[in-house]
Design an enzyme around this catalytic site. Sequence first.
Site, mmCIF file in Angstrom:
data_model
loop_
_atom_site.group_PDB
_atom_site.id
_atom_site.type_symbol
_atom_site.label_atom_id
_atom_site.label_comp_id
_atom_site.label_asym_id
_atom_site.label_seq_id
_atom_site.Cartn_x
_atom_site.Cartn_y
_atom_site.Cartn_z
ATOM 1 N N HIS A 81 -54.298 -41.438 -58.424
ATOM 2 C CA HIS A 81 -54.821 -40.210 -58.409
ATOM 3 C C HIS A 81 -54.372 -38.793 -58.585
ATOM 4 O O HIS A 81 -55.384 -37.564 -58.725
ATOM 5 C CB HIS A 81 -54.657 -39.950 -56.721
ATOM 6 C CG HIS A 81 -54.076 -39.117 -56.294
ATOM 7 N ND1 HIS A 81 -53.038 -40.139 -55.008
ATOM 8 C CD2 HIS A 81 -52.415 -37.914 -55.879
ATOM 9 C CE1 HIS A 81 -51.260 -39.569 -55.701
ATOM 10 N NE2 HIS A 81 -51.710 -38.395 -55.691
ATOM 11 N N ASP A 111 -53.681 -47.238 -55.953
ATOM 12 C CA ASP A 111 -53.163 -46.280 -56.146
ATOM 13 C C ASP A 111 -51.992 -46.327 -57.769
ATOM 14 O O ASP A 111 -51.029 -45.171 -57.029
ATOM 15 C CB ASP A 111 -53.003 -45.020 -54.868
ATOM 16 C CG ASP A 111 -52.977 -43.412 -55.415
ATOM 17 O OD1 ASP A 111 -52.461 -43.051 -54.792
ATOM 18 O OD2 ASP A 111 -53.889 -43.540 -56.376
ATOM 19 N N ASN A 187 -45.568 -34.261 -55.802
ATOM 20 C CA ASN A 187 -44.187 -35.279 -55.644
ATOM 21 C C ASN A 187 -45.122 -36.584 -56.244
ATOM 22 O O ASN A 187 -44.383 -37.896 -56.559
ATOM 23 C CB ASN A 187 -44.072 -35.352 -54.748
ATOM 24 C CG ASN A 187 -42.556 -34.661 -54.586
ATOM 25 O OD1 ASN A 187 -42.076 -33.616 -53.779
ATOM 26 N ND2 ASN A 187 -41.330 -34.516 -55.207
ATOM 27 N N SER A 188 -46.384 -36.781 -56.415
ATOM 28 C CA SER A 188 -46.872 -37.965 -56.524
ATOM 29 C C SER A 188 -47.189 -38.127 -57.708
ATOM 30 O O SER A 188 -46.351 -38.099 -58.497
ATOM 31 C CB SER A 188 -48.993 -37.489 -56.792
ATOM 32 O OG SER A 188 -49.228 -37.434 -55.840
ATOM 33 N N LEU A 239 -63.362 -62.042 -51.869
ATOM 34 C CA LEU A 239 -64.439 -62.706 -51.123
ATOM 35 C C LEU A 239 -65.253 -62.037 -50.056
ATOM 36 O O LEU A 239 -66.128 -62.732 -49.434
ATOM 37 C CB LEU A 239 -63.368 -64.104 -50.372
ATOM 38 C CG LEU A 239 -62.636 -65.123 -51.165
ATOM 39 C CD1 LEU A 239 -61.548 -65.556 -49.863
ATOM 40 C CD2 LEU A 239 -63.394 -65.771 -51.584
ATOM 41 N N GLY A 240 -65.383 -60.576 -49.950
ATOM 42 C CA GLY A 240 -65.578 -60.076 -48.942
ATOM 43 C C GLY A 240 -65.789 -60.021 -47.526
ATOM 44 O O GLY A 240 -66.475 -60.388 -46.960
#
Lengths: 452, 767
Positions: A81, A111, A187-188, A239-240
């Site tokens: 992000h 992420d 801090n990400s 696989l959904g």
Amino acid sequence: MIYHMPVLAILSCLLLATAAGAAEPADFQERIHRAQSAILPQVVYVHVVGEDYEGGEAKRALWSGSGVIISSDGYIATNHHVLYRAQRVRVMLSDRRAFEAEIVGSDEETDLGLLRLKLPPGSPALPFASFAEGRNLSAGEFVLAVGSPFGLASSVSFGIVNNPAQSLGDDGLYNWIQTDAAINHGNSGGPLVDLEGRIVGIDTLGIGGSGIGFAIPAQQAREVLTRIQAAGRVERSTLGLTLQALRDFGRESYAPGERGVLIGGVEPDSPGARAGLAPGDILLSAGGRPLDALYASDLPAVRRLLVDLPAGRPVRLETLREGRTVPLTAVPKRHAGPADAVFDAPEWMLTAQEIGEEDDTVIHFFRPRGAWILGVSPDGNAARSGLEPYDILLEVDGREVLSLEDLRQAYRRSLERGPAKRLLLVSVLRRGRPLKLALDYSRSRSAREEER
Amino acid sequence: MIGWAPWALSGVLGLAPAAAQTVASDLELGPLRLEMGVLGELAEPLALPALLPLSPMLAVSSGTPRRDELDLSTAAEAARLRDARSLFVELRFRLAPYDPASLVEKTRFWKRHDAWGLDEKAQDRATLSFAASRAPGPGLFVAPLFDFDLERLEALTAVDFKGGEHPAKPWGLPRRGDGVWFAAEGLAALPLPPLLPAGDLESGHRVRLSRDRDAFHFDLWPWRRPMKEKSGVDRSFHETERPQPSRPAVIDKELAVVFDSSGVWRGWLSGDYRSEALVSPTQVRDEVLPFSEFQRLTRAAEGRMARALPVVRLRFRPDSAAPYGDEEAAVKERADVGFPLAPRVVYCPRALTPKLVRRLESVELAVGSRTVAARFAGVPAQALAGYLVVPEADLETLPEGRTPEDGELALSVETRAADAGLQVWVYPDRLEGLATGYDGERRRKPRFLDGAGGLAADLAGSPYGLMVEEVRTESVVERDRWRKPAPLVRLHPLAELSRTFAKPEEAVDPRLQPLDALGGKRRPWLGVETQDLNPDLAKLLDVGGLTKGGSLGQLVNEVLPGSPAARAGMLPGDLLLRLRPAGKRQDALIPAKARPVYVRAANEAAWFFRRLSTGLDDALADLVPGTALRVAYGRAGEERTADLVLEASPPDVESSPKWIDSATGLSLKELTADVRRLLRLDEQFQGLLIYDVDPGSPAQVAGLKPFGLLVEFDGRPLPGLAELRSALAAKRAEKTSAVRVRTVYLGRPRYADLRVAAAAPAPESPR
């Protein structure tokens, strides 16, 4: 001799004592100092100039985060992000040297993102941090969070591991490390390190004002980053299925048995649906490997197993249905990844996004392919003509819009019209109902600026 | 104007102090001082003529006095005028305290304030002082008070011109004209000047009593215009002075008595700025209604009304699909006063909106102590507010009253339906314009009947007319601006109303009737989904000509199968332009824009499914299912017509009943056609719509959300609410605590464990 032995024993005891030393406060400070001096040179400040499309026009935006150097030739680990919709990334090292960085790739699901510094040829090797391997974090361990909170170039905060395997929701591919080392905006992407200075996690999430933060565990981070480095993205299959733990306290749902994972939902037309799976079934194994998720914290491991099944290859699923074991076969399909292609139409004063399965389930339900309006500029041409965010574009100027590219072409064609003819018939789907609107884009952006 | 000129005159007259003093000492007046500068030894009689031009009533004169002017040098004349003093009386009184919250008392307060210039302090408990004129009869005199104050007067004292005080009491109300008659015994002893019948006088003198600070003035002036006798008395009183709070508050009024040329008292002066007339006091006295009689009549009227007028109790069905905060939707019952126009016809003039009509569930009448069942007939087809009710037993009707003449003493009756029953108040009132045509705006309407439902009755208590609100829908031009007219409440003769509503079935609007229990929000339905137009859109679709540049018409986006529009062959892309219901001679335009409506939805699901009304809904709003229509529509640039019949809309999510299970916290509705269409569900799909989920309920814990569909319960399908209810009941009977259910949310099937135990008492939430 005899007299030397006890002295030696005493001396060696003393030496051991000083070597162990952890219980002594003076040594504790020393350890922290050692840890931070070990990790600090490897932590970088990441400054991004990116784009924001939600206001109806592509707008420049600035933000910053942190990163950690993970190889001597300048690979930097950070969060996805931080890099999302970035146009230009600059990185400042702890020794105040600054470089441009290129985005190698990122993975939205976990992420995580990977940068590479554009170092001038002949640069000396960079100090890099290593991931703590082969050890399990336990609650109460001391950790340091290093990064650039609030855009401050470098800062170290201290805390303990509150929970090394916190589950934050049902669809993650890992459990989180929860810590009370202060993690704030900025801090990400920075590292969470143990007192040896080794990365135990990548700081990713915080709850504002609470003093609690969450980091991605080092082992998963390293695996993902390796895959990003190799391919630029992480290939996964699907696989959904929506999975649920057998004992779900939150939903007050308790399935009997100790083995397997509960299928909470099945996407229509997915490999799972085609294989015959239904919500309420208990999936016991896939390709012979057991899938056990008794509690919510067991789910990420099961998911990882499932998403790493090779796409296109049939896999055998053992399913428990009403007490009977049913063998089924499914063919996982390649997970397309988020469709976040965005398009900015300045003359129309709106931004649109490709319809993706993951992004907006409501939109995808009404139209599986095409484009939807992400934002309209306030008091802009689109807004005045009555277009709204979340409108699904069906047709523009009589031609169907089945993809973002179709929309781009329609936009380009519309620009070829003379100023007197800048009126387009747009068909949208709003809340499931069709609507026709007349988009008047004769007013130019400069004219609108003047009006303001 | 009459008001200021004489005042100026008297002020100026006071400028001759020497003459005034002479007169005063000579005539020995007590508090009533006669200041007539022109009397007595005024050396310069021309001083008066110089003042003449100030008053419009007096002739302009200069030089020698004319023959018909006042010749005050005659002693006989002077003596006659002295007699005038004895005709006047000062009336002192107090008003009893009143309830300031009462609307009627407020009205009275303001009438006193406007007429006399008295503020609150003065009206409340202050001693007021009026100039009154003696009348033929033992101790009688007339004061220009308001008749409604008769019952509120305290400490009445009549002070004669010599200063003697006599207690007084109300005597009666004249049938015509204002003013209240009093009687004071002590006055009987004082002689009255001889009084001759008024007749028609060619000329004479007029003596006016007025007040200047502490003193009363008599002013005299001649008049030369022929004066005709008038049968009624109508005095106008003007405000001239603000009272001093410490002294008795003085109401300065003009009272004029008229003498003929030979100085004989002929009568009182009555008139306004247009004309004046002589009033014969004897004649008026003969028509005064004694006060005790008046009280008796009033009480009888109250009793009669209370017995005969029914209280109509309406009950309404709840409106669960109404937008949040809609006050009308919260109305559950109402009590109105009804007026029996015939034994089986009751008319209630209080307005009933179409929404309330549609929600009406039951009607009941309470007459006196008995209850009578009734049925709702409808709202008048004429432009009259209110509604008609047909009782199932004969009701007593009140005899029709005689039309009061203008200014004649009559009664206003106000009624209210309260919880305890019917409340009736009767007031004296004088109406105007009834006989000649009361139009509600220019003529004087009943004083106390501002709103609909008031009755005007004659003295016998027989109602003559009812105050009814007239419905005006067309806008009016007022000062070059269009605006919606204010409601017009007028007095309608009961005879006329009885004729109009003699046959209720024929008099009501058939389009507006209560809907059946499931009807709820059945709208008149063509079966098209349309959208509003605007000029740009009209240009793009090339329909500017048909739609007058995008200012009228609706664009059809969808034609629903099996609907009247589908059968008439309409297609998406058509433009609905005009419609003409059968029996109307003109087309109604279908507007291009809907009227703005503010809606708030209870939750996400309600918001999504809510139909936003379009211009077509506005055009169809007043029509009723079953109406035949001719629709003019445009296709490919040409205009066509289609004949179709409006139907009632098929059940939709708004009108379909909601079932709430408080133990699980689920609100469910069956799947109606519009939901199936919007959620792309085919006919075979079975399930129930989760309309709402209570916060913190087992349904929410299990992960059920509004907008989702409940499709399986314990492995069994759910074709309808009945199946779910019986399945739930069965599970509860078995004491099962959790049931496996399956939901579909936006096409995605999901599994959930739903706690169904009916144990936990959920917090009461109003539905």
